[in-house]
Design a protein around this motif. Structure first.
Motif, PDB file in Angstrom:
ATOM      1  N   SER A   1       0.823  -1.205   0.000  1.00  0.00           N
ATOM      2  CA  SER A   1       0.000   0.000   0.000  1.00  0.00           C
ATOM      3  C   SER A   1       0.859   1.258   0.000  1.00  0.00           C
TER       4      SER A   1
ATOM      5  N   SER B   1       1.694   7.445  -6.292  1.00  0.00           N
ATOM      6  CA  SER B   1       0.665   8.443  -6.595  1.00  0.00           C
ATOM      7  C   SER B   1       1.139   9.844  -6.204  1.00  0.00           C
TER       8      SER B   1
ATOM      9  N   THR C   1      -9.502  -1.905  -0.294  1.00  0.00           N
ATOM     10  CA  THR C   1      -8.925  -2.072  -1.634  1.00  0.00           C
ATOM     11  C   THR C   1      -9.231  -0.869  -2.513  1.00  0.00           C
ATOM     12  N   ILE C   2     -10.461  -0.379  -2.408  1.00  0.00           N
ATOM     13  CA  ILE C   2     -10.853   0.793  -3.198  1.00  0.00           C
ATOM     14  C   ILE C   2     -10.073   2.029  -2.766  1.00  0.00           C
ATOM     15  N   THR C   3      -9.958   2.233  -1.445  1.00  0.00           N
ATOM     16  CA  THR C   3      -9.319   3.456  -0.935  1.00  0.00           C
ATOM     17  C   THR C   3      -7.803   3.427  -1.029  1.00  0.00           C
TER      18      THR C   3
ATOM     19  N   VAL D   1      -5.954   1.135  -3.020  1.00  0.00           N
ATOM     20  CA  VAL D   1      -5.427   0.632  -4.288  1.00  0.00           C
ATOM     21  C   VAL D   1      -6.026   1.376  -5.477  1.00  0.00           C
ATOM     22  N   PHE D   2      -7.342   1.335  -5.618  1.00  0.00           N
ATOM     23  CA  PHE D   2      -7.955   1.881  -6.829  1.00  0.00           C
ATOM     24  C   PHE D   2      -7.920   3.408  -6.878  1.00  0.00           C
ATOM     25  N   PHE D   3      -8.142   4.096  -5.760  1.00  0.00           N
ATOM     26  CA  PHE D   3      -8.059   5.554  -5.771  1.00  0.00           C
ATOM     27  C   PHE D   3      -6.666   6.026  -6.181  1.00  0.00           C
TER      28      PHE D   3
ATOM     29  N   LEU E   1      -4.440   4.316  -7.796  1.00  0.00           N
ATOM     30  CA  LEU E   1      -4.214   3.825  -9.156  1.00  0.00           C
ATOM     31  C   LEU E   1      -4.842   4.752 -10.188  1.00  0.00           C
ATOM     32  N   PHE E   2      -6.095   5.117  -9.971  1.00  0.00           N
ATOM     33  CA  PHE E   2      -6.782   5.998 -10.911  1.00  0.00           C
ATOM     34  C   PHE E   2      -6.177   7.397 -10.906  1.00  0.00           C
TER      35      PHE E   2
ATOM     36  N   SER F   1       2.381  -2.476 -10.911  1.00  0.00           N
ATOM     37  CA  SER F   1       1.037  -2.900 -11.310  1.00  0.00           C
ATOM     38  C   SER F   1       1.033  -4.347 -11.790  1.00  0.00           C
TER      39      SER F   1
END
Length: 317
Positions: free
Chosen positions: A107, A114, A200-202, A204-206, A208-209, A248
């Motif tokens: 993480s 980022s 995972t959303i907070t 990893v994906f945030f 990542l995007f 990634s």
């Protein structure tokens, strides 16, 4: 429901029996770990020693190297012992400690990448405001948040997993992983899955995007600029993009492996794929930044030259 208990130890079942070759594997992995430690320590020493490198971009690279040391230290010592052992049992406390270290390492890596994308975004899209936005205070706050947020958020998830009653102790991996432990639960894990999905959303994906968004904005700005500007931006951003792609791919392999039936995969391939996440980024990141960024490469060469010619190398001043 089956009899449930809190097993005193877990058994790591993915280790392949390679006979006498395990000694060669041990030496290779020991050398690999030594390289990770030396290469990342070198990056930290060079960036901290030379004042010209005390800029946000380089400070974040040093943070990435520190995280590589943290994550690899949470994995390699135990893995090296297991290579020489016929029994691959790990205590409950050691297992969850390893889960915490490896998960926070992963993480942290994405959070730092980022932040580095934000740094490049500001430098390319708002060059006149760069020094106003990326102050030393901002760098310090972002660096602390890159470590604190994953540490706090993942602590709750791992504590929830540690409290689950389990009906087995076999983990299909060469290191402890949270999902593999949760699968052993004798009770419903809906709450664990919901919290895991949220994290995972907070975590990893945030990030990542955001990385993808930042580099898309940089690409749009470069589209209408001169060739010289594009080359300059490419040299500045390419190492970060390469690190992001490496991470990634390694992360995807680890996640995908946990969802497959390992009986359908070649055991050696499964082990290699499971190691990518904790081995490849710490190995390649110092090579990417050390070789691709001229300022770091020049000062690394200068550091070694200083040891030989202390009075003749201007970089030694």
């Amino acid at each position: 429901m089956e009899n449930s208990s809190l097993p005193f130890s877990f058994n790591l079942t993915m280790f392949v029996n390679i006979g006498h070759y395990r000694f060669a594997a041990f030496i290779f992995c020991l050398l690999l770990y030594s390289f990770i430690v030396c290469a990342n320590l070198l990056m930290i020493v060079v960036i901290s020693q030379y004042r010209v490198l005390h800029q946000p971009m380089y400070m974040f690279i040093a943070l990435l190297s520190a995280n590589a040391l943290y994550g690899s230290t949470g994995f390699f010592p135990r893995f090296l012992m297991d290579l020489l052992s016929d029994v691959h049992l790990i205590s409950r406390l050691a297992c969850f400690t390893q889960i915490y270290v490896i998960y926070t390492y992963g993480s942290n890596e994405l959070t730092i990448l980022s932040i580095m994308a934000y740094d490049r975004y500001v430098a390319v899209c708002y060059p006149l405001h760069y020094h106003k936005k990326m102050t030393s205070k901002t760098v310090a706050v972002l660096s602390v948040l890159a470590w604190i947020f994953p540490a706090l958020s993942l602590s709750g998830l791992i504590l929830m997993s540690a409290r689950l009653p389990l009906c087995g102790n076999e983990i299909e991996k060469v290191f402890c992983a949270n999902w593999n432990v949760v699968k052993l639960s004798c009770v419903s894990t809906d709450l664990n899955n919901a919290v895991g999905m949220f994290l995972t959303i907070t975590t990893v994906f945030f990030p990542l995007f955001y990385v993808l968004y930042s580099y898309l904005r940089i690409l749009i700005v470069c589209w209408s600029r001169s060739a010289v500007f594009k080359v300059k931006v490419l040299h500045s951003c390419l190492p970060h993009i390469v690190s992001f792609v490496i991470y990634s791919i390694a992360g995807f392999c680890d996640v995908a492996l946990s969802r497959f039936n390992l009986e359908d995969i070649n055991p050696f391939v499964a082990v290699v794929l499971s190691l990518e996440f904790v081995v490849v980024p710490p190995v390649l990141n110092p090579l990417v930044y050390g070789l691709k960024m001229p300022d770091i490469r020049r000062h690394i060469l200068g550091l070694f030259t200083c040891n030989k010619k202390m009075n003749t190398n201007p970089l030694c001043d």
